[in-house]
Design an enzyme around this catalytic site. Structure first.
Site, PDB file in Angstrom:
ATOM      1  CG  ASN A   1      -0.378   0.026   2.502  1.00  0.00           C
ATOM      2  OD1 ASN A   1       0.780  -0.351   2.666  1.00  0.00           O
ATOM      3  ND2 ASN A   1      -1.112   0.494   3.490  1.00  0.00           N
TER       4      ASN A   1
ATOM      5  CE  LYS B   1       7.907 -12.040  -0.636  1.00  0.00           C
ATOM      6  NZ  LYS B   1       6.978 -10.986  -1.103  1.00  0.00           N
TER       7      LYS B   1
ATOM      8  CD  GLU C   1       5.465   0.307  12.356  1.00  0.00           C
ATOM      9  OE1 GLU C   1       4.263   0.588  12.547  1.00  0.00           O
ATOM     10  OE2 GLU C   1       6.401   0.950  12.848  1.00  0.00           O
TER      11      GLU C   1
ATOM     12  CB  CYS D   1      -1.920   0.800   8.277  1.00  0.00           C
ATOM     13  SG  CYS D   1      -0.594   2.006   8.215  1.00  0.00           S
TER      14      CYS D   1
ATOM     15  CD  GLU E   1       9.058   0.715   9.653  1.00  0.00           C
ATOM     16  OE1 GLU E   1       8.003   1.038   9.075  1.00  0.00           O
ATOM     17  OE2 GLU E   1       9.903  -0.044   9.156  1.00  0.00           O
TER      18      GLU E   1
HETATM   19  P1  NAD Z   1       0.366  -8.955   4.271  1.00  0.00           P
HETATM   20  O1  NAD Z   1       0.546  -9.182   5.704  1.00  0.00           O
HETATM   21  O2  NAD Z   1      -0.442  -9.908   3.483  1.00  0.00           O
HETATM   22  O3  NAD Z   1       1.797  -8.872   3.528  1.00  0.00           O
HETATM   23  C1  NAD Z   1       2.859  -8.055   4.012  1.00  0.00           C
HETATM   24  C2  NAD Z   1       4.210  -8.667   3.636  1.00  0.00           C
HETATM   25  O4  NAD Z   1       4.308  -9.936   4.222  1.00  0.00           O
HETATM   26  C3  NAD Z   1       4.453  -8.870   2.145  1.00  0.00           C
HETATM   27  O5  NAD Z   1       5.804  -8.702   1.848  1.00  0.00           O
HETATM   28  C4  NAD Z   1       4.049 -10.275   1.914  1.00  0.00           C
HETATM   29  O6  NAD Z   1       4.710 -10.839   0.806  1.00  0.00           O
HETATM   30  C5  NAD Z   1       4.501 -10.913   3.205  1.00  0.00           C
HETATM   31  N1  NAD Z   1       3.666 -12.078   3.513  1.00  0.00           N
HETATM   32  C6  NAD Z   1       2.393 -12.271   3.214  1.00  0.00           C
HETATM   33  N2  NAD Z   1       1.964 -13.486   3.604  1.00  0.00           N
HETATM   34  C7  NAD Z   1       3.009 -14.066   4.179  1.00  0.00           C
HETATM   35  C8  NAD Z   1       3.205 -15.314   4.778  1.00  0.00           C
HETATM   36  N3  NAD Z   1       2.234 -16.222   4.880  1.00  0.00           N
HETATM   37  N4  NAD Z   1       4.408 -15.565   5.255  1.00  0.00           N
HETATM   38  C9  NAD Z   1       5.370 -14.661   5.179  1.00  0.00           C
HETATM   39  N5  NAD Z   1       5.260 -13.467   4.606  1.00  0.00           N
HETATM   40  C10 NAD Z   1       4.073 -13.165   4.119  1.00  0.00           C
HETATM   41  O7  NAD Z   1      -0.216  -7.485   4.163  1.00  0.00           O
HETATM   42  P2  NAD Z   1      -0.692  -6.724   2.854  1.00  0.00           P
HETATM   43  O8  NAD Z   1      -2.023  -7.217   2.427  1.00  0.00           O
HETATM   44  O9  NAD Z   1       0.404  -6.682   1.858  1.00  0.00           O
HETATM   45  O10 NAD Z   1      -0.867  -5.236   3.459  1.00  0.00           O
HETATM   46  C11 NAD Z   1      -1.993  -4.818   4.096  1.00  0.00           C
HETATM   47  C12 NAD Z   1      -1.842  -4.838   5.591  1.00  0.00           C
HETATM   48  O11 NAD Z   1      -0.680  -4.138   5.977  1.00  0.00           O
HETATM   49  C13 NAD Z   1      -2.995  -4.148   6.282  1.00  0.00           C
HETATM   50  O12 NAD Z   1      -3.405  -4.900   7.398  1.00  0.00           O
HETATM   51  C14 NAD Z   1      -2.388  -2.827   6.723  1.00  0.00           C
HETATM   52  O13 NAD Z   1      -3.042  -2.219   7.819  1.00  0.00           O
HETATM   53  C15 NAD Z   1      -1.009  -3.233   7.050  1.00  0.00           C
HETATM   54  N6  NAD Z   1      -0.122  -2.078   7.058  1.00  0.00           N
HETATM   55  C16 NAD Z   1       0.379  -1.652   8.236  1.00  0.00           C
HETATM   56  C17 NAD Z   1       1.184  -0.526   8.267  1.00  0.00           C
HETATM   57  C18 NAD Z   1       1.766  -0.028   9.551  1.00  0.00           C
HETATM   58  O14 NAD Z   1       2.739   0.730   9.488  1.00  0.00           O
HETATM   59  N7  NAD Z   1       1.247  -0.404  10.704  1.00  0.00           N
HETATM   60  C19 NAD Z   1       1.488   0.154   7.081  1.00  0.00           C
HETATM   61  C20 NAD Z   1       0.959  -0.323   5.906  1.00  0.00           C
HETATM   62  C21 NAD Z   1       0.163  -1.450   5.895  1.00  0.00           C
END
Ligand code: NAD
Length: 435
Positions: free
Chosen positions: A109, A132, A207, A241, A415
């Site tokens: 995002n 990654k 995060e 987020c 962060e």
């Molecule tokens: P996600 O958790 O699906 O993926 C995030 C990262 O983790 C990616 O690099 C992905 O390849 C990896 N990943 C995904 N599944 C995995 C698995 N089973 N094992 C290991 N790695 C894995 O999240 P998303 O859909 O890409 O992003 C949306 C989420 O991120 C929302 O919940 C959002 O709130 C959160 N977010 C949080 C912040 C923050 O700073 N708190 C900022 C941006 C997004």
């Protein structure tokens, strides 16, 4: 491929950790200049991969340059301390040293911002890093990585890997080489990665997702609140987020606020992020459209009223109309699950204690917002909200110099700010006695 990254990060760490803060400042400053100089090109890649408007994408790239500069400066301030000794002839020194090679997992995002915050903090602290990025946004991550490479970061100090997330993260995290895991992603993936990291006791920064309550008090400046919240709600089509996701409005101003929000939301220009004037682009995948439909249907089935939108736009791409739901009951799914889309669910409240309890009722605790002109309300409610960042009368809660992170199931650690550098440092105490 991941073992090459592990070996490279291990080797590069051994020399990078010995560089001076001034040297790292120089390289990071050059990287920041390159990010800025390549802003238009990287922003275009970002918009094509993610869908957000070019204006938003350019703002994100500028944030990356600012954050890299911030960390370049902050590297010089990784101070230790000297503790007065308990006996004569002894000096007790506390020093900060880089924690080791790090792993960064980033969401799509903010494909540039999420990656930059991890790379810049790790390098500033003296760590190497393997990132990654999300598979949805590879080009943006590579373009950012190239800025660091072209600025003179040595081979192996920054590595970017792609592929199926689960096996890659399992392999990387199981290795004894990395000593730190930083994830920007969802709460379920955060729990999974933390479990994997526990096997080798790696430190984590998590995060994770949020579900930000917005409380509009009776004395709020409604017009200003609407200006701020419309921009914030539909930024990146709600896939942020910290996006305002649960609106609690005082009953005495409820009708006026909802009407104003609906009126302004109906004017949001939805379209191709590359087109001039576009304010909101598409969602990232078709699956998110199905989720939006599900949230709307569930809320309406439970008694909410659809005040605007609630449908997919009839054009190529994953476009969803800006949507406002009113009178949404607390048990609606959208009041519990992070919607990550352009839907604003609204409900009224009458008492302060009640609205604080409702705002704090979820396991998440990332961002929370309140709008009021009363200083006491601002102070009391700001303190009572379970959130890592709180915005009063505005929603800009993440700058390069301010710590950003959640509490409870939104994660831990931060962060940006000085805390962002500290996440990649460990403490050593050296006791010296005259021989
Ligand atoms: P996600 O958790 O699906 O993926 C995030 C990262 O983790 C990616 O690099 C992905 O390849 C990896 N990943 C995904 N599944 C995995 C698995 N089973 N094992 C290991 N790695 C894995 O999240 P998303 O859909 O890409 O992003 C949306 C989420 O991120 C929302 O919940 C959002 O709130 C959160 N977010 C949080 C912040 C923050 O700073 N708190 C900022 C941006 C997004």
């Amino acid at each position: 491929m991941t073992w090459i990254a592990l070996v490279g990060a291990d080797r590069a760490f051994k020399s990078w950790k010995t560089t001076t803060a001034a040297f790292r400042w120089d390289i990071l400053s050059k990287a920041a200049d390159l990010i800025e100089a390549r802003c238009a090109e990287i922003a275009r890649t970002l918009t094509m991969e993610n869908g957000k408007s070019l204006k938003e994408a350019s703002g994100e790239i500028q944030f990356c340059a600012d954050a890299t500069r911030w960390y370049a400066e902050e590297a010089k301030r990784a101070y230790g301390r000297i503790i007065p000794a308990h006996a004569a002839g002894i000096r007790q020194l506390v020093t900060k040293e880089p924690v080791g090679p790090a792993l960064g997992f980033a969401a799509w995002n903010f494909p540039a911002g999420n990656v930059t915050l991890k790379i810049a903090a790790a390098l500033a602290a003296g760590c190497s890093i393997i990132v990654k990025p999300s598979d949805e946004t590879p080009g943006t991550a590579v373009a950012i990585g190239r800025c660091f490479q072209d600025a003179g970061v040595p081979a192996g100090a920054v590595n970017i890997v792609f592929g199926p997330p689960a096996p890659i993260s399992e392999h990387l995290i199981a290795s004894p080489i990395p000593r730190k895991v930083s994830l920007t992603g969802s709460t379920p993936v955060g729990k999974l990665l933390q479990r994997l990291a526990s096997e080798t006791l790696k430190r984590c920064t998590m995060e994770l997702g949020g579900h930000a309550p917005v409380i509009i008090f009776e004395d709020a400046n409604i017009e200003k609140a609407l200006d701020v919240l419309i921009a914030s709600k539909f930024r990146n089509a709600g896939q942020v987020c910290t996006s305002p996701t649960r609106f609690y409005i005082h009953e005495n101003i409820y009708e006026r606020f909802v009407a104003g929000f609906v009126e302004r939301s109906s004017k949001v220009v939805v379209g191709n992020g590359l087109d001039d004037g576009t304010q909101m682009g598409p969602l990232i995948t078709e699956r998110r459209l199905d989720l939006m439909d599900g949230y709307v249907k569930d809320a309406v089935d439970r008694g909410a009223k659809l005040a605007l939108g609630g449908y997919r736009l009839n054009r190529e791409g994953y476009f969803y109309a800006p949507t406002v739901l009113r009178d949404v009951p607390d048990d609606a799914l959208i009041m519990h699950e992070e919607p990550f889309g352009p839907i604003a669910p609204m409900a009224s409240f009458s008492s302060v204690d009640d609205v604080i309890a409702r705002a704090n009722s979820l396991p998440f605790g990332l961002a929370a917002y309140l709008f009021t002109t009363n200083l006491a309300t601002s102070a009391d409610v700001g303190e009572a909200l379970e959130a890592g960042v709180v915005g009063v009368n505005h929603t800009s809660v993440h700058e390069a110099e301010t710590p950003f992170g959640g509490v409870n199931e939104s994660g831990y650690g931060a962060e940006s700010g000085m805390e962002g550098l500290d996440a990649y440092l460990r403490t050593k105490m050296i006791a010296e006695k005259r021989a």
